[in-house]
Design a protein around this motif. Structure first.
Motif, PDB file in Angstrom:
ATOM      1  N   ARG A 329       0.647  -1.435  -0.040  1.00  0.00           N
ATOM      2  CA  ARG A 329      -0.640  -0.049   0.092  1.00  0.00           C
ATOM      3  C   ARG A 329       0.848   0.843   0.034  1.00  0.00           C
ATOM      4  N   GLY A 330       1.619   1.010   0.736  1.00  0.00           N
ATOM      5  CA  GLY A 330       2.671   2.574   0.707  1.00  0.00           C
ATOM      6  C   GLY A 330       4.021   2.286   1.861  1.00  0.00           C
ATOM      7  N   PHE A 331       4.564   3.289   2.642  1.00  0.00           N
ATOM      8  CA  PHE A 331       5.784   3.305   3.295  1.00  0.00           C
ATOM      9  C   PHE A 331       4.893   3.479   4.961  1.00  0.00           C
ATOM     10  N   MET A 332       5.765   3.833   5.450  1.00  0.00           N
ATOM     11  CA  MET A 332       5.772   4.441   7.216  1.00  0.00           C
ATOM     12  C   MET A 332       6.608   5.026   7.133  1.00  0.00           C
ATOM     13  N   PRO A 333       5.789   6.191   6.606  1.00  0.00           N
ATOM     14  CA  PRO A 333       6.659   7.476   7.800  1.00  0.00           C
ATOM     15  C   PRO A 333       7.579   7.361   8.241  1.00  0.00           C
ATOM     16  N   GLY A 334       9.013   7.894   8.369  1.00  0.00           N
ATOM     17  CA  GLY A 334       9.535   8.655   9.390  1.00  0.00           C
ATOM     18  C   GLY A 334      10.104   7.138  10.343  1.00  0.00           C
ATOM     19  N   VAL A 335       9.783   6.274   9.774  1.00  0.00           N
ATOM     20  CA  VAL A 335      10.923   5.325  11.102  1.00  0.00           C
ATOM     21  C   VAL A 335      11.502   4.788  10.176  1.00  0.00           C
ATOM     22  N   LEU A 336      12.625   4.464  10.894  1.00  0.00           N
ATOM     23  CA  LEU A 336      13.854   3.105  10.901  1.00  0.00           C
ATOM     24  C   LEU A 336      14.383   1.962  10.654  1.00  0.00           C
ATOM     25  N   GLN A 337      14.718   0.879  10.391  1.00  0.00           N
ATOM     26  CA  GLN A 337      15.344  -0.445  10.789  1.00  0.00           C
ATOM     27  C   GLN A 337      16.518  -0.557  11.645  1.00  0.00           C
ATOM     28  N   PRO A 338      16.588  -0.482  12.851  1.00  0.00           N
ATOM     29  CA  PRO A 338      17.673  -0.858  13.304  1.00  0.00           C
ATOM     30  C   PRO A 338      18.724  -2.110  12.762  1.00  0.00           C
ATOM     31  N   LEU A 339      19.882  -2.425  12.232  1.00  0.00           N
ATOM     32  CA  LEU A 339      20.122  -3.449  12.242  1.00  0.00           C
ATOM     33  C   LEU A 339      20.050  -4.397  13.441  1.00  0.00           C
ATOM     34  N   GLN A 340      20.228  -4.043  14.155  1.00  0.00           N
ATOM     35  CA  GLN A 340      20.650  -4.412  15.441  1.00  0.00           C
ATOM     36  C   GLN A 340      20.098  -3.992  16.592  1.00  0.00           C
ATOM     37  N   THR A 341      20.133  -4.707  17.849  1.00  0.00           N
ATOM     38  CA  THR A 341      19.993  -3.917  18.990  1.00  0.00           C
ATOM     39  C   THR A 341      20.953  -3.794  20.252  1.00  0.00           C
ATOM     40  N   SER A 342      21.104  -2.855  21.336  1.00  0.00           N
ATOM     41  CA  SER A 342      21.622  -2.456  21.670  1.00  0.00           C
ATOM     42  C   SER A 342      21.155  -2.117  22.670  1.00  0.00           C
ATOM     43  N   SER A 343      20.663  -1.808  24.603  1.00  0.00           N
ATOM     44  CA  SER A 343      19.670  -1.275  25.858  1.00  0.00           C
ATOM     45  C   SER A 343      20.851   0.293  25.367  1.00  0.00           C
ATOM     46  N   VAL A 344      22.546   0.396  24.985  1.00  0.00           N
ATOM     47  CA  VAL A 344      22.743   1.942  25.201  1.00  0.00           C
ATOM     48  C   VAL A 344      22.250   2.689  23.977  1.00  0.00           C
TER      49      VAL A 344
END
Length: 388
Positions: A329-344
């Motif tokens: 349908r389209g794209f989600m505005p403003g949000v990007l995908q980090p490829l890793q997760t860290s609490s820092v």
């Protein structure tokens, strides 16, 4: 004049609205402050332009509460270069600094009453408000916006909420709206509206004139979850129904005190629980489910941190897809995908991520799936324009 269409707010900003232990209108006051009025109006003692740094230093009182990267609004200076919206570059105990659009002709600034405040998102108008019953209706003024009206009811345990649901707000997307008794509903969902069971009061709000995200820490396991309301970047020319809403359940199987099932699955891809888009691509009446698609199965879940090969940290530069009925349908505005997760990185703003240099990114740890509320992944939001 510099344009800052995306605004970010958090609970630890000075003068930020507070969510109490009961619903009773707190959430409506918070949304109104972020979208329409702003907050933390503070008198300015002096505003001085420094040619060497090309910055203005605004002297305030100790404990002013403004934060770096926050967008502020200055008013009341006789010299227009001081006024308007600016992004805070740095702060001290009694000052903030920003870069003006042009070098002011006079320094320090003059004016009878110069003030600074947290700039609201803008582009959202209150079209109806029922203070006694804790109801409000917002409509967007952006010419690109669909005609939907967002109606919020935040009245505690009155009316239709079951026991345990009194700390929720009802979010209703309306195709048409005359008043609180006369409207055409497209879809409805529920959002958390208090911090009654959380061991930490934390919330973030990121939005522009078309869509906003509400990221809140709540419930017994005290995790953060992502909620969104507004218009996606649609692939369909003239898409009059690309308004999305997600949320959580409100019923006996989704008790507020639950440790895990009361969170959203925004952190994962290809899930559609409690997600509605106002109408399908056919534009025929009736809401349908929507999902997001990125790389792999979830945000922040592709590689370990730090990256073993180079000790790096990476964020995918591509947009997050919004799918519906097996199609895009389209794209989600403003949000990007980090490829890793860290609490820092939680609650940090970084502008030197590889391939995104100069783009300020807000990182937050959020729940991954509704049924696994203790699993957290990292999600990123752009704080520059979402049309990029």
């Amino acid at each position: 004049m510099a344009d800052y269409p995306v605004k970010w707010f958090s609970n630890d900003m000075g003068g930020a609205p507070v969510l109490g232990d009961t619903a009773a209108g707190d959430f409506i006051a918070l949304l109104k402050a972020c979208l329409v009025t702003g907050f933390n109006v503070t008198p300015v003692a002096s505003a001085t332009y420094e040619a060497e740094s090309s910055e203005v230093q605004v002297t305030l009182t100790t404990g002013h509460g403004f934060k770096a990267w926050q967008v502020i609004e200055v008013s009341g200076a006789d010299q227009e270069s001081y006024n308007g919206q600016h992004r805070v570059t740095s702060i001290g105990s009694d000052w903030v600094r920003y870069v003006p659009d042009a070098a002011p002709s006079v320094s320090p600034a003059t004016g009878t009453t110069i003030e600074i405040k947290a700039a609201p998102v803008g582009g959202w108008d209150v079209v109806a408000e029922d203070v006694d019953n804790h109801r409000i209706a917002f409509k967007r003024t952006d010419p690109r916006a669909t005609g939907h009206v967002l109606v919020i009811e935040n009245n505690g345990n009155e009316g239709q909420y079951p026991s345990g649901g009194e700390h929720l707000a009802m979010m209703r997307v309306c195709d048409s709206f005359t008043d609180f008794d006369t409207f055409e509903e497209a879809c409805t969902n529920y959002w958390p509206a208090s911090h009654n069971w959380s061991n930490k009061d934390e919330w973030h709000f990121v939005g522009d004139s078309m869509l906003f995200y509400w990221i809140d820490r709540y419930a017994n396991s005290s995790k953060m979850s992502v909620f969104t309301a507004g218009q996606i970047e649609s692939l369909m020319p003239g898409d009059a129904s690309g308004f999305v809403l997600n949320g959580i359940g409100s019923g006996s199987s989704h008790e507020w005190r639950s440790n895990d099932v009361y969170y959203t699955d925004f952190g994962s891809f290809n899930y559609g629980s409690f997600r509605k888009i106002a109408r399908s691509y056919s534009q025929l009446p009736g809401s349908v489910s929507w999902q997001t698609v990125g790389i792999g199965s979830a945000f922040g879940d592709l590689a370990s941190y730090p990256n073993p090969q180079d000790n790096g940290f990476y964020v995918a530069t591509g947009k997050i897809l919004v799918t519906e009925s097996g199609g895009i349908r389209g794209f989600m505005p403003g949000v990007l995908q980090p490829l890793q997760t860290s609490s820092v990185y939680h609650s940090k703003i970084v502008d030197n991520v590889p391939n995104l240099e100069g783009v300020p990114l807000l990182f937050l740890l959020v729940t991954k799936q509704q049924a696994y509320g203790t699993d957290e992944v990292l999600v990123a939001w752009r704080l520059d324009g979402w049309d990029k």
